[in-house]
Design a protein around this motif. Sequence first.
Motif, mmCIF file in Angstrom:
data_model
loop_
_atom_site.group_PDB
_atom_site.id
_atom_site.type_symbol
_atom_site.label_atom_id
_atom_site.label_comp_id
_atom_site.label_asym_id
_atom_site.label_seq_id
_atom_site.Cartn_x
_atom_site.Cartn_y
_atom_site.Cartn_z
ATOM 1 N N ASN A 1 6.089 2.691 1.420
ATOM 2 C CA ASN A 1 7.259 3.124 2.187
ATOM 3 C C ASN A 1 8.196 3.977 1.346
ATOM 4 O O ASN A 1 8.735 4.975 1.827
ATOM 5 C CB ASN A 1 8.009 1.916 2.748
ATOM 6 N N ILE A 2 8.411 3.597 0.103
ATOM 7 C CA ILE A 2 9.339 4.359 -0.736
ATOM 8 C C ILE A 2 8.773 5.737 -1.055
ATOM 9 O O ILE A 2 9.501 6.723 -1.094
ATOM 10 C CB ILE A 2 9.674 3.575 -2.016
ATOM 11 N N THR A 3 7.471 5.834 -1.294
ATOM 12 C CA THR A 3 6.908 7.097 -1.747
ATOM 13 C C THR A 3 6.498 8.031 -0.620
ATOM 14 O O THR A 3 6.594 9.250 -0.774
ATOM 15 C CB THR A 3 5.700 6.853 -2.659
ATOM 16 N N THR A 4 6.033 7.518 0.520
ATOM 17 C CA THR A 4 5.467 8.406 1.536
ATOM 18 C C THR A 4 6.181 8.402 2.874
ATOM 19 O O THR A 4 5.897 9.263 3.703
ATOM 20 C CB THR A 4 3.981 8.066 1.780
ATOM 21 N N ASN A 5 7.073 7.466 3.138
ATOM 22 C CA ASN A 5 7.755 7.425 4.432
ATOM 23 C C ASN A 5 8.732 8.592 4.534
ATOM 24 O O ASN A 5 9.609 8.752 3.691
ATOM 25 C CB ASN A 5 8.497 6.102 4.592
ATOM 26 N N PRO A 6 8.608 9.415 5.588
ATOM 27 C CA PRO A 6 9.506 10.571 5.691
ATOM 28 C C PRO A 6 10.960 10.200 5.988
ATOM 29 O O PRO A 6 11.852 11.006 5.792
ATOM 30 C CB PRO A 6 8.898 11.387 6.832
ATOM 31 N N GLU A 7 11.216 8.983 6.455
ATOM 32 C CA GLU A 7 12.588 8.581 6.762
ATOM 33 C C GLU A 7 13.302 7.944 5.570
ATOM 34 O O GLU A 7 14.496 7.697 5.642
ATOM 35 C CB GLU A 7 12.585 7.613 7.938
ATOM 36 N N VAL A 8 12.590 7.667 4.504
ATOM 37 C CA VAL A 8 13.195 7.060 3.322
ATOM 38 C C VAL A 8 13.456 8.157 2.309
ATOM 39 O O VAL A 8 12.557 8.892 1.915
ATOM 40 C CB VAL A 8 12.268 5.980 2.723
ATOM 41 N N ARG A 9 14.709 8.258 1.889
ATOM 42 C CA ARG A 9 15.087 9.274 0.912
ATOM 43 C C ARG A 9 15.761 8.576 -0.250
ATOM 44 O O ARG A 9 16.816 7.971 -0.102
ATOM 45 C CB ARG A 9 16.030 10.279 1.548
ATOM 46 N N VAL A 10 15.162 8.672 -1.415
ATOM 47 C CA VAL A 10 15.645 7.954 -2.585
ATOM 48 C C VAL A 10 16.637 8.803 -3.371
ATOM 49 O O VAL A 10 17.671 8.308 -3.808
ATOM 50 C CB VAL A 10 14.459 7.511 -3.474
ATOM 51 N N THR A 11 16.361 10.083 -3.533
ATOM 52 C CA THR A 11 17.234 10.929 -4.346
ATOM 53 C C THR A 11 18.453 11.384 -3.557
ATOM 54 O O THR A 11 18.426 11.486 -2.332
ATOM 55 C CB THR A 11 16.468 12.151 -4.861
#
Length: 89
Positions: free
Chosen positions: A33-43
């Motif tokens: 989820n953190i690396t490939t989910n388009p709705e999750v933005r970490v930066t």
Amino acid sequence: MASANRWLKPEVYPLFASVGVAVGICAMQLVRNITTNPEVRVTKENRAAGVLNNFEEGEKYAEHGLRKFVRNRQPQIMPSVNNFFSDPK
């Protein structure tokens, strides 16, 4: 030291293994989820972009390899055994 002997008996190894597998599955899903989910933005730069209507990326995330593999298969674990016991000859 006596408490270590209480928990490290051969009877509890399957419990440790099953809990370890469950934690591994949870960790794998979290990383996915953190690396490939388009709705999750970490930066911070990606979060500033706002709502993106990138349907192709969302479709690619939702239609992963496992879902494509099982799409046209019967929803049974052992279809030959089920058919043997349920279908009259």
